[in-house]
Design a protein around this motif. Structure first.
Motif, PDB file in Angstrom:
ATOM      1  N   THR A   1       0.255   3.500   3.837  1.00  0.00           N
ATOM      2  CA  THR A   1       0.869   2.973   5.062  1.00  0.00           C
ATOM      3  C   THR A   1       2.210   2.318   4.756  1.00  0.00           C
ATOM      4  O   THR A   1       2.985   2.056   5.657  1.00  0.00           O
ATOM      5  CB  THR A   1      -0.036   1.903   5.701  1.00  0.00           C
ATOM      6  OG1 THR A   1      -0.202   0.825   4.776  1.00  0.00           O
ATOM      7  CG2 THR A   1      -1.385   2.481   6.094  1.00  0.00           C
TER       8      THR A   1
ATOM      9  N   GLY B   1      -8.938   7.798   0.449  1.00  0.00           N
ATOM     10  CA  GLY B   1      -8.723   9.045   1.163  1.00  0.00           C
ATOM     11  C   GLY B   1      -7.689   8.970   2.264  1.00  0.00           C
ATOM     12  O   GLY B   1      -7.355   9.993   2.874  1.00  0.00           O
ATOM     13  N   SER B   2      -7.170   7.804   2.563  1.00  0.00           N
ATOM     14  CA  SER B   2      -6.155   7.646   3.612  1.00  0.00           C
ATOM     15  C   SER B   2      -4.765   7.624   2.977  1.00  0.00           C
ATOM     16  O   SER B   2      -4.583   7.058   1.897  1.00  0.00           O
ATOM     17  CB  SER B   2      -6.357   6.344   4.381  1.00  0.00           C
ATOM     18  OG  SER B   2      -7.608   6.355   5.024  1.00  0.00           O
ATOM     19  N   PRO B   3      -3.793   8.216   3.674  1.00  0.00           N
ATOM     20  CA  PRO B   3      -2.437   8.203   3.128  1.00  0.00           C
ATOM     21  C   PRO B   3      -1.870   6.784   3.115  1.00  0.00           C
ATOM     22  O   PRO B   3      -2.338   5.911   3.847  1.00  0.00           O
ATOM     23  CB  PRO B   3      -1.647   9.088   4.097  1.00  0.00           C
ATOM     24  CG  PRO B   3      -2.435   9.105   5.357  1.00  0.00           C
ATOM     25  CD  PRO B   3      -3.868   8.876   4.974  1.00  0.00           C
TER      26      PRO B   3
ATOM     27  N   ASN C   1       0.842  -1.196   0.000  1.00  0.00           N
ATOM     28  CA  ASN C   1       0.000   0.000   0.000  1.00  0.00           C
ATOM     29  C   ASN C   1       0.887   1.260   0.000  1.00  0.00           C
ATOM     30  O   ASN C   1       1.112   1.876   1.020  1.00  0.00           O
ATOM     31  CB  ASN C   1      -0.935  -0.004   1.201  1.00  0.00           C
ATOM     32  CG  ASN C   1      -1.717   1.278   1.357  1.00  0.00           C
ATOM     33  OD1 ASN C   1      -1.886   1.767   2.463  1.00  0.00           O
ATOM     34  ND2 ASN C   1      -2.197   1.842   0.272  1.00  0.00           N
TER      35      ASN C   1
ATOM     36  N   LYS D   1      -3.880  -0.688   8.478  1.00  0.00           N
ATOM     37  CA  LYS D   1      -3.665   0.185   9.640  1.00  0.00           C
ATOM     38  C   LYS D   1      -2.198   0.559   9.745  1.00  0.00           C
ATOM     39  O   LYS D   1      -1.325  -0.289   9.569  1.00  0.00           O
ATOM     40  CB  LYS D   1      -4.123  -0.500  10.921  1.00  0.00           C
ATOM     41  CG  LYS D   1      -5.628  -0.631  11.028  1.00  0.00           C
ATOM     42  CD  LYS D   1      -6.024  -0.949  12.434  1.00  0.00           C
ATOM     43  CE  LYS D   1      -7.457  -1.284  12.562  1.00  0.00           C
ATOM     44  NZ  LYS D   1      -8.422  -0.294  12.296  1.00  0.00           N
TER      45      LYS D   1
ATOM     46  N   GLU E   1      -2.434   6.354  -1.956  1.00  0.00           N
ATOM     47  CA  GLU E   1      -3.634   6.709  -1.187  1.00  0.00           C
ATOM     48  C   GLU E   1      -4.710   5.639  -1.372  1.00  0.00           C
ATOM     49  O   GLU E   1      -4.934   5.134  -2.463  1.00  0.00           O
ATOM     50  CB  GLU E   1      -4.164   8.052  -1.687  1.00  0.00           C
ATOM     51  CG  GLU E   1      -5.423   8.491  -0.995  1.00  0.00           C
ATOM     52  CD  GLU E   1      -5.973   9.784  -1.584  1.00  0.00           C
ATOM     53  OE1 GLU E   1      -7.144   9.773  -1.996  1.00  0.00           O
ATOM     54  OE2 GLU E   1      -5.227  10.778  -1.631  1.00  0.00           O
ATOM     55  N   TRP E   2      -5.366   5.278  -0.251  1.00  0.00           N
ATOM     56  CA  TRP E   2      -6.444   4.285  -0.290  1.00  0.00           C
ATOM     57  C   TRP E   2      -7.676   4.903   0.349  1.00  0.00           C
ATOM     58  O   TRP E   2      -7.686   5.177   1.540  1.00  0.00           O
ATOM     59  CB  TRP E   2      -6.040   3.037   0.473  1.00  0.00           C
ATOM     60  CG  TRP E   2      -7.000   1.888   0.295  1.00  0.00           C
ATOM     61  CD1 TRP E   2      -8.312   1.840   0.668  1.00  0.00           C
ATOM     62  CD2 TRP E   2      -6.718   0.629  -0.304  1.00  0.00           C
ATOM     63  NE1 TRP E   2      -8.852   0.626   0.343  1.00  0.00           N
ATOM     64  CE2 TRP E   2      -7.902  -0.129  -0.252  1.00  0.00           C
ATOM     65  CE3 TRP E   2      -5.581   0.059  -0.873  1.00  0.00           C
ATOM     66  CZ2 TRP E   2      -7.978  -1.427  -0.751  1.00  0.00           C
ATOM     67  CZ3 TRP E   2      -5.672  -1.223  -1.358  1.00  0.00           C
ATOM     68  CH2 TRP E   2      -6.861  -1.955  -1.303  1.00  0.00           C
TER      69      TRP E   2
ATOM     70  N   ASP F   1      -8.588  -4.412   6.190  1.00  0.00           N
ATOM     71  CA  ASP F   1      -8.570  -3.201   7.033  1.00  0.00           C
ATOM     72  C   ASP F   1      -7.421  -3.270   8.053  1.00  0.00           C
ATOM     73  O   ASP F   1      -6.735  -2.281   8.295  1.00  0.00           O
ATOM     74  CB  ASP F   1      -9.900  -3.014   7.764  1.00  0.00           C
ATOM     75  CG  ASP F   1     -11.025  -2.599   6.844  1.00  0.00           C
ATOM     76  OD1 ASP F   1     -10.740  -2.164   5.698  1.00  0.00           O
ATOM     77  OD2 ASP F   1     -12.187  -2.705   7.260  1.00  0.00           O
TER      78      ASP F   1
END
Length: 157
Positions: A118, A114-116, A108, A154, A111-112, A150
């Protein structure tokens, strides 16, 4: 007469090849190859104009090639630019449907949703059920363990 028999045999052989080339399994294999080549527009070309893409984790189907290209194929490839999507075991198929288990993996690094990124490695399994008509995917349903995905997304603390 012999030339006529050869022509008829050739016609039968070549028409069989064209049918084999447009089988649902061939379409799905080429579609997956485009995903694995990280080529968003090429993968989208395998979708019918009014294709429906259903991701069980999202719950809401996405309708239309253009939306699926941006919101599914493009989003996944942007989030996991080195993605690998491969079939596990033998697919089950008939004249218009292909069902198969798969494994999706990569890092990852984009961006996924809307999340930056990881920069975590991800690897999860699922099942796809795909309808194909005239060489185009008309419906795709993907079912997988979204809780595992998910957890893998994280940030590491």
């Amino acid at each position: 007469m012999k030339a006529l028999k050869i022509a008829a045999l050739s016609l039968v052989m070549f028409s069989g090849l064209s049918l084999a080339d447009s089988s649902p399994l061939t379409t799905v294999n080429e579609y997956m190859a485009a995903w694995n080549a990280h080529n968003v527009p090429l993968a989208a070309q395998y979708l019918a104009e009014d294709a429906v893409y259903y991701d069980a984790a999202a719950g809401e189907p996405i309708t239309g090639r253009e939306k699926a290209e941006k919101e599914v194929i493009g989003a996944f490839i942007k989030a996991v630019p080195d993605l690998s999507w491969k079939m596990i075991g033998k697919p089950v198929y008939d004249e218009d449907t292909v069902a198969f288990r798969w494994e999706f993996s990569g890092k990852n690094s984009g961006e996924w949703a809307g999340s930056p990124p990881t920069n975590n490695p991800i690897k999860f399994e699922g099942v796809s059920y795909i309808h194909v008509k005239a060489g185009k995917i008309t419906w795709q349903g993907d079912y997988y363990d979204s809780k595992k995905l998910d957890a893998e997304l994280k940030p590491v603390k």
